[in-house]
Design a protein around this motif. Structure first.
Motif, short mmCIF file in Angstrom:
data_model
loop_
_atom_site.label_atom_id
_atom_site.label_comp_id
_atom_site.label_asym_id
_atom_site.label_seq_id
_atom_site.Cartn_x
_atom_site.Cartn_y
_atom_site.Cartn_z
N ALA A 83 1.34 -0.67 -0.35
CA ALA A 83 0.06 0.24 0.05
C ALA A 83 0.91 1.95 -0.11
N LEU A 84 2.06 1.36 0.92
CA LEU A 84 2.66 2.45 0.85
C LEU A 84 3.42 3.08 -0.26
N TRP A 85 4.30 1.33 -1.14
CA TRP A 85 4.64 1.12 -2.54
C TRP A 85 4.18 1.09 -3.65
N VAL A 86 2.31 2.08 -3.59
CA VAL A 86 2.03 1.64 -4.77
C VAL A 86 2.61 2.38 -6.02
N ARG A 87 2.41 1.31 -7.18
CA ARG A 87 3.75 2.48 -7.99
C ARG A 87 2.32 3.10 -9.25
N LEU A 88 2.15 3.79 -9.56
CA LEU A 88 1.76 4.40 -11.08
C LEU A 88 2.20 4.37 -12.09
N GLU A 89 1.79 4.13 -13.10
CA GLU A 89 2.85 4.11 -14.17
C GLU A 89 3.20 5.68 -15.22
N GLU A 90 4.32 5.76 -15.31
CA GLU A 90 4.72 6.66 -16.32
C GLU A 90 3.44 6.49 -17.04
N PRO A 91 3.47 8.15 -17.69
CA PRO A 91 2.93 8.77 -18.86
C PRO A 91 2.99 8.22 -19.69
N GLU A 92 2.31 7.14 -21.41
CA GLU A 92 2.70 6.65 -22.54
C GLU A 92 3.67 7.79 -23.18
N GLY A 93 4.34 8.18 -24.23
CA GLY A 93 4.64 8.86 -25.58
C GLY A 93 5.90 8.79 -25.67
N VAL A 94 6.44 9.73 -26.06
CA VAL A 94 7.88 9.99 -26.12
C VAL A 94 8.64 11.02 -25.87
N GLU A 95 9.68 11.43 -24.96
CA GLU A 95 9.73 12.34 -24.09
C GLU A 95 10.46 13.31 -24.76
N LEU A 96 10.01 14.40 -24.50
CA LEU A 96 11.04 15.47 -25.37
C LEU A 96 11.68 16.45 -24.08
N HIS A 97 12.90 16.60 -24.90
CA HIS A 97 13.83 17.53 -24.49
C HIS A 97 14.20 18.71 -24.53
N ARG A 98 14.62 19.99 -23.99
CA ARG A 98 14.41 21.68 -24.22
C ARG A 98 15.30 21.97 -26.37
N ASP A 99 15.16 20.90 -26.42
CA ASP A 99 16.46 21.06 -27.64
C ASP A 99 15.49 20.87 -29.30
N ASP A 100 14.04 19.36 -28.52
CA ASP A 100 13.44 18.99 -29.09
C ASP A 100 12.30 20.25 -29.79
N ALA A 101 11.69 20.66 -28.31
CA ALA A 101 11.43 21.72 -28.30
C ALA A 101 11.02 23.31 -27.83
N PRO A 102 12.47 23.51 -28.28
CA PRO A 102 12.17 25.38 -27.17
C PRO A 102 11.31 25.94 -27.18
N ALA A 103 10.69 26.60 -28.62
CA ALA A 103 9.82 27.23 -27.83
C ALA A 103 8.16 27.11 -27.00
N LEU A 104 8.30 25.70 -26.75
CA LEU A 104 7.29 25.08 -26.52
C LEU A 104 7.60 25.04 -24.66
N PHE A 105 9.45 25.13 -24.24
CA PHE A 105 10.12 24.85 -22.79
C PHE A 105 9.62 26.70 -22.34
N GLU A 106 9.94 27.19 -23.72
CA GLU A 106 10.17 28.34 -23.31
C GLU A 106 8.85 29.41 -22.26
N ALA A 107 7.92 28.73 -23.08
CA ALA A 107 6.84 29.11 -22.57
C ALA A 107 6.29 28.26 -21.92
N LEU A 108 6.21 27.44 -21.58
CA LEU A 108 5.77 26.72 -19.90
C LEU A 108 7.38 27.50 -18.74
N ASP A 109 7.62 27.80 -19.13
CA ASP A 109 8.94 28.16 -18.30
C ASP A 109 8.20 29.38 -17.86
N ARG A 110 7.55 30.49 -18.68
CA ARG A 110 6.81 31.40 -18.80
C ARG A 110 5.47 30.83 -17.57
N ILE A 111 4.54 30.38 -17.52
CA ILE A 111 3.55 29.61 -17.11
C ILE A 111 4.32 29.29 -16.13
N ARG A 112 4.74 28.87 -16.12
CA ARG A 112 5.20 28.46 -13.99
C ARG A 112 6.04 29.87 -13.29
#
Length: 617
Positions: A83-112
């Motif tokens: 119960a204490l160590w119940v594991r939730l699956e990571e989201p499916e999909g391909v992980e993006l890095h900042r080099d893959d979408a710099p404009a997207l990450f900049e927008a997320l930084d501004r929102i944050r």
């Protein structure tokens, strides 16, 4: 807890939230803590018993009682740690890095920075028409959480940059500063408890039953008590989105998503699968989608989709409010938006790369299904050729089958003369009347109502469909002037038909699975349609079908569909079955059940007259 009690608790929570929000939130936090107290109490009890048993065994000789206590404590410790160590699956999909979408990450930084929220640790790109944010606890139920944002490639294609950022601001709003910490904690706890509940249901050990007794009482009450908070959180996230990007942008994004989501599910995917008639190998859907979204949905389709979305009412199956309530909370009116002109795909550095990636993945996943669908559509075309060769010598049933088959291959096929030919031979043929009603233009309300009147009188089996279609036509402001007398008549008929449908459904669901059943009675055409639907249901691997023979409505065609859904937990299986009940092409009501504990696969294989369909390897 039955559904009536659950709904009652949800209503009480909503009233408590409205009366005193701060007090309600404190009560939610206290009730959430109760679950942790139980788990920690079980842990302390297990450790204490183990220490006592081992000390007693060392000091004195082993006894049956001490052995039983040690066994009990060990099982309790194992269940508690799970119960204490119940594991939730990571989201499916391909992980993006900042080099893959710099404009997207900049927008997320501004929102944050504007929201003053925590860091988003991972950003994933997937193939869903959706965006979502998840918090996965690092250390089971305790410790910090890893925040993961998932963005669907179709969503990037169909919204412009500002509207997409409005959606992302909404998702980030779930992680907002101090005010949102309780909501975020409750959200994580809610997901963790649901996962633990699924684990305990699959575990038949004595200790699981011991803990399960508490959680069977606790889980539904926790879900009901936190329901109002979860829904409040959705409104708060919308307000944050409106504050950052403007309420008009947030409302336009919600409206465009509602309309284009309808188009994507009901227009694009049927069109894409229809390509199997001429393409033996699966083409990539996302390259085609990128081209098709340049032309927005037609005005008639968009207005109808918006009306359907605005008619929906919020219910207890989803904490997300419906479009009507969300627009009202934003202070915006429902209206067709100006369509997005430039795709938010520009936020990705290499758009072609990602489209090719998801196209290739889709082709690999659906190669065998596409082959089956290609063969199915070829058989429909062959059957059409046979019926066309007979021409006017076809029976009314064959005329209707001919028209229905052509519409299956091309929904816009000009087959009205086929239905009219059938009606000249058999004036009250239900299939021909239904087909003709569907072929008449929406603005020719008088002609459509006249056909529906004939269909309603043709027999009890057609009354619900005829009444539902008539009410929809009379409620459509684009189909003609308001006719209160006709609307009152058809609403009364619809109420009577729905009462009969409800009694039929109660008989389907209220009797044992394998009582009053026989082999299915589907024609080759109907069987092909059902199998084509199952091919497109990706989680399904096998299916069985039986006819349910109703005592009160012996003329009523009704079915039970059993599906094997490996890889899903019970909650997702339940949702998938409810979705299939709405989407499977069957000539009658259908109850969809998954193969699991009840009924088991063995029970189904023994009593369901053989497998109907299996996904090709």
């Amino acid at each position: 807890m039955d559904r009536a009690d659950f709904v009652h608790l949800v209503r009480l929570s909503e009233h408590a939230s409205a009366d005193d929000s701060a007090r309600y939130r404190r009560s939610v936090a206290a009730f959430a803590a109760l679950g942790y107290v139980w788990v920690l109490g079980c842990l302390a009890l297990a450790v204490g018993l183990i220490v006592w048993a081992l000390w007693s065994i060392r000091e004195e000789r082993f006894s049956f009682t001490r052995g039983w206590v040690l066994l009990f404590a060990g099982g309790l410790l194992w269940t508690t740690l799970r119960a204490l160590w119940v594991r939730l699956e990571e989201p499916e999909g391909v992980e993006l890095h900042r080099d893959d979408a710099p404009a997207l990450f900049e927008a997320l930084d501004r929102i944050r920075a504007k929201i003053k929220g925590p860091q988003v640790h991972h950003v994933y790109l997937d193939d869903e028409f959706n965006a979502s944010i998840r918090q996965v606890p690092r250390f089971g139920l305790f410790g910090g959480a890893v925040n993961s944002l998932s963005i669907g490639l179709p969503l990037l294609m169909m919204l412009d940059r500002r509207r997409l950022l409005s959606v992302l601001a909404h998702e980030y709003g779930h992680l907002r500063g101090n005010h949102g910490k309780l909501s975020a904690w409750i959200y994580r706890t809610r997901i963790s408890w649901l996962k633990l509940d699924a684990n305990l249901q699959r575990n038949e050990s004595v200790m699981a039953l011991f803990s399960g007794a508490f959680f069977r009482w606790y889980f539904p009450r926790f879900a009901a008590k936190t329901f109002a908070l979860a829904r409040q959180d959705e409104y708060e996230a919308d307000r944050i989105s409106g504050r950052l990007l403007g309420t008009s942008v947030a409302a336009a994004a919600l409206t465009e998503i509602a309309i284009k989501g309808n188009w994507y599910a009901n227009e694009f995917w049927p069109w894409h699968w229809s390509r199997a008639e001429h393409d033996p190998q699966p083409p990539g859907p996302f390259a085609a989608l990128r081209k098709r979204v340049r032309t927005p949905p037609g005005d008639d389709f968009a207005r109808q989709a918006l009306r359907e979305a605005m008619r929906r009412v919020s219910d207890m199956d989803d904490t997300h409010p419906v479009l009507r309530d969300r627009l009202e909370a934003l202070g915006q009116k429902a209206a067709l938006p100006e369509w997005s002109q430039r795709s938010a795909l520009e936020l990705l550095e290499d758009r072609k790369k990602w489209i090719e990636h998801f196209d290739n993945r889709w082709r690999r996943a659906h190669a065998a299904d596409w082959k089956q669908h290609h063969a199915h559509r070829s058989r429909i075309r062959e059957r059409i050729s046979v019926l066309a060769a007979r021409g006017e010598h076809n029976t009314p049933d064959e005329m209707v089958e001919w028209a229905d088959s052509e519409r299956r291959l091309d929904p816009a096929a000009p087959v009205r003369p086929r239905y009219e030919s059938a009606l000249r031979i058999a004036p009250e043929h239900p299939g021909a009347l239904r087909g003709l009603a569907q072929m008449l233009p929406a603005n020719d309300r008088g002609a459509r109502l006249a056909v529906l009147e004939r269909l309603h009188g043709a027999g009890a089996a057609s009354r619900w469909w005829a009444a539902k279609s008539a009410v929809a036509s009379l409620e459509d402001p684009d189909a003609g002037a308001h006719d209160e007398e006709a609307l009152k008549l058809w609403r009364g008929r619809l109420k009577e038909a729905e009462e009969a449908e409800t009694r039929a459904w109660e008989e389907i669901t209220g009797t044992p699975f394998f009582s009053q059943i026989s082999r299915h009675d589907l024609s080759d055409y109907e069987l092909g349609e059902l199998r084509a639907d199952l091919v497109r249901c990706l989680p399904a691997s096998r299916a069985w079908l039986v006819r349910k023979n109703l005592r009160e409505f012996p003329w009523r065609r009704a079915y039970i569909v059993f599906v094997d859904l490996p890889g899903l937990d019970d909650e997702d299986r339940w949702q998938m079955c409810r979705q299939l009940e709405q989407t499977l092409t069957l000539p009658g009501a259908a109850l969809v059940l998954w193969a699991g504990h009840s009924p088991t696969v063995e029970d189904i294989e023994r009593q369901a007259f053989g497998e109907l369909w299996a996904r090709a390897a």
